[in-house]
Design an enzyme around this catalytic site. Structure first.
Site, PDB file in Angstrom:
ATOM      1  N   LYS A  11       0.771  -1.172  -0.039  1.00  0.00           N
ATOM      2  CA  LYS A  11      -0.018   0.143  -0.100  1.00  0.00           C
ATOM      3  C   LYS A  11       0.861   1.252  -0.058  1.00  0.00           C
ATOM      4  O   LYS A  11       2.073   1.279   0.289  1.00  0.00           O
ATOM      5  CB  LYS A  11      -0.885  -0.138   1.046  1.00  0.00           C
ATOM      6  CG  LYS A  11      -1.866  -1.208   1.289  1.00  0.00           C
ATOM      7  CD  LYS A  11      -3.069  -1.012   2.231  1.00  0.00           C
ATOM      8  CE  LYS A  11      -4.045  -2.253   2.203  1.00  0.00           C
ATOM      9  NZ  LYS A  11      -4.942  -2.184   3.372  1.00  0.00           N
ATOM     10  N   TYR A  51     -12.613  -2.133  -3.385  1.00  0.00           N
ATOM     11  CA  TYR A  51     -12.951  -2.415  -2.166  1.00  0.00           C
ATOM     12  C   TYR A  51     -14.460  -2.045  -2.075  1.00  0.00           C
ATOM     13  O   TYR A  51     -15.004  -1.717  -0.940  1.00  0.00           O
ATOM     14  CB  TYR A  51     -12.294  -1.250  -1.417  1.00  0.00           C
ATOM     15  CG  TYR A  51     -10.954  -1.625  -0.682  1.00  0.00           C
ATOM     16  CD1 TYR A  51     -10.803  -2.745   0.111  1.00  0.00           C
ATOM     17  CD2 TYR A  51      -9.860  -0.822  -0.994  1.00  0.00           C
ATOM     18  CE1 TYR A  51      -9.374  -3.178   0.645  1.00  0.00           C
ATOM     19  CE2 TYR A  51      -8.457  -1.113  -0.406  1.00  0.00           C
ATOM     20  CZ  TYR A  51      -8.398  -2.404   0.320  1.00  0.00           C
ATOM     21  OH  TYR A  51      -7.337  -2.648   0.893  1.00  0.00           O
ATOM     22  N   ASN A 114      -2.048   0.404   6.668  1.00  0.00           N
ATOM     23  CA  ASN A 114      -1.285  -0.873   7.195  1.00  0.00           C
ATOM     24  C   ASN A 114      -0.501  -1.800   6.423  1.00  0.00           C
ATOM     25  O   ASN A 114      -0.290  -2.752   6.530  1.00  0.00           O
ATOM     26  CB  ASN A 114      -2.451  -1.767   7.879  1.00  0.00           C
ATOM     27  CG  ASN A 114      -3.462  -2.267   7.148  1.00  0.00           C
ATOM     28  OD1 ASN A 114      -3.488  -1.843   5.734  1.00  0.00           O
ATOM     29  ND2 ASN A 114      -4.538  -2.677   7.719  1.00  0.00           N
ATOM     30  N   HIS A 117      -2.239  -5.390   1.751  1.00  0.00           N
ATOM     31  CA  HIS A 117      -3.382  -6.079   1.562  1.00  0.00           C
ATOM     32  C   HIS A 117      -3.198  -7.771   1.116  1.00  0.00           C
ATOM     33  O   HIS A 117      -2.133  -8.064   0.299  1.00  0.00           O
ATOM     34  CB  HIS A 117      -4.112  -5.675   0.447  1.00  0.00           C
ATOM     35  CG  HIS A 117      -5.315  -6.540   0.084  1.00  0.00           C
ATOM     36  ND1 HIS A 117      -6.986  -6.447   0.468  1.00  0.00           N
ATOM     37  CD2 HIS A 117      -5.427  -7.320  -1.116  1.00  0.00           C
ATOM     38  CE1 HIS A 117      -7.384  -7.327  -0.141  1.00  0.00           C
ATOM     39  NE2 HIS A 117      -6.727  -7.934  -0.901  1.00  0.00           N
TER      40      HIS A 117
HETATM   41  P1  GDP Z   1      -7.922  -6.739   6.081  1.00  0.00           P
HETATM   42  O1  GDP Z   1      -8.478  -7.990   5.478  1.00  0.00           O
HETATM   43  O2  GDP Z   1      -6.919  -7.046   7.091  1.00  0.00           O
HETATM   44  O3  GDP Z   1      -7.072  -5.887   5.108  1.00  0.00           O
HETATM   45  O4  GDP Z   1      -8.992  -5.870   6.804  1.00  0.00           O
HETATM   46  P2  GDP Z   1     -10.429  -5.396   6.365  1.00  0.00           P
HETATM   47  O5  GDP Z   1     -11.042  -6.385   5.085  1.00  0.00           O
HETATM   48  O6  GDP Z   1     -11.346  -5.394   7.457  1.00  0.00           O
HETATM   49  O7  GDP Z   1     -10.332  -3.874   5.894  1.00  0.00           O
HETATM   50  C1  GDP Z   1      -9.791  -3.646   4.688  1.00  0.00           C
HETATM   51  C2  GDP Z   1      -8.934  -2.538   4.881  1.00  0.00           C
HETATM   52  O8  GDP Z   1      -9.815  -1.204   5.300  1.00  0.00           O
HETATM   53  C3  GDP Z   1      -7.741  -2.610   5.822  1.00  0.00           C
HETATM   54  O9  GDP Z   1      -6.648  -3.230   5.515  1.00  0.00           O
HETATM   55  C4  GDP Z   1      -7.403  -0.965   6.184  1.00  0.00           C
HETATM   56  O10 GDP Z   1      -6.664  -0.503   5.273  1.00  0.00           O
HETATM   57  C5  GDP Z   1      -8.805  -0.309   5.957  1.00  0.00           C
HETATM   58  N1  GDP Z   1      -9.698  -0.270   7.312  1.00  0.00           N
HETATM   59  C6  GDP Z   1     -10.194  -1.331   8.101  1.00  0.00           C
HETATM   60  N2  GDP Z   1     -10.739  -0.861   9.144  1.00  0.00           N
HETATM   61  C7  GDP Z   1     -10.443   0.511   9.428  1.00  0.00           C
HETATM   62  C8  GDP Z   1     -10.930   1.649  10.096  1.00  0.00           C
HETATM   63  O11 GDP Z   1     -11.359   1.537  11.285  1.00  0.00           O
HETATM   64  N3  GDP Z   1     -10.557   2.900   9.764  1.00  0.00           N
HETATM   65  C9  GDP Z   1      -9.729   3.135   8.596  1.00  0.00           C
HETATM   66  N4  GDP Z   1      -9.382   4.274   8.242  1.00  0.00           N
HETATM   67  N5  GDP Z   1      -9.374   1.973   7.851  1.00  0.00           N
HETATM   68  C10 GDP Z   1      -9.907   0.823   7.969  1.00  0.00           C
END
Ligand code: GDP
Length: 140
Positions: A11, A51, A114, A117
């Site tokens: 990212k 997304y 973070n 992905h």
């Molecule tokens: P992953 O599968 O571990 O990447 O997590 P998710 O599928 O739950 O979320 C997708 C992405 O959305 C995450 O990797 C983060 O970059 C972003 N994200 C998730 N939760 C949050 C949040 O609470 N705040 C923000 N700003 N971004 C988030």
């Protein structure tokens, strides 16, 4: 478990800090083979499509803005059980919860920024790979 492919993105928070090589080193040390890789600037439309599953979440706008804030490296990784293996190597979504030695523990700045992905299922891996790569781009 058969050899499997997963989709990865390094990212913008990581490309901005020149961490592509350091992250690839963790990926390769874990036994995942990088069989396709390209550095791109995602368009808003690409990020929104990628997304789309999160479009109802409160952070969707912030997430899309972040993903187009700089270049990303899209990758296809191959290994036995690659999807689960890469999720383990990435660590928890929130770096505060990520295990020692994981990419997110080592490099992530926050729950949003973070660093990486990784696909969460075989179905999503196939869809995500197809959004950015054709079969001709991938060489084991
Ligand atoms: P992953 O599968 O571990 O990447 O997590 P998710 O599928 O739950 O979320 C997708 C992405 O959305 C995450 O990797 C983060 O970059 C972003 N994200 C998730 N939760 C949050 C949040 O609470 N705040 C923000 N700003 N971004 C988030």
């Amino acid at each position: 478990m058969a050899v499997q492919r997963t989709f990865s993105i390094i990212k913008p928070d990581a490309t901005e800090r020149n961490l592509t090589g350091a992250i690839n080193a963790v990926i390769e040390k874990a036994g995942l083979r990088i069989i396709g890789q390209r550095r791109i600037q995602m368009t808003r439309a690409q990020a929104e499509r990628f997304y789309a599953v999160h479009s109802a979440r409160p952070f969707f706008g912030e997430l899309v803005d972040f993903m187009i804030s700089g270049p990303v490296v899209v990758q296809v990784l191959e290994a036995e059980d690659a999807i689960t293996k890469y999720r383990e190597v990435m660590g928890a979504t929130n770096p505060a919860d990520a295990a020692e030695g994981t990419i997110r523990k080592l490099f992530a700045k926050s729950i949003g920024e973070n660093s990486v992905h990784g696909s969460d299922s075989a179905e999503n891996a196939a869809l995500e790979i197809a959004q950015f790569f054709s079969e001709a781009d991938l060489t084991s």
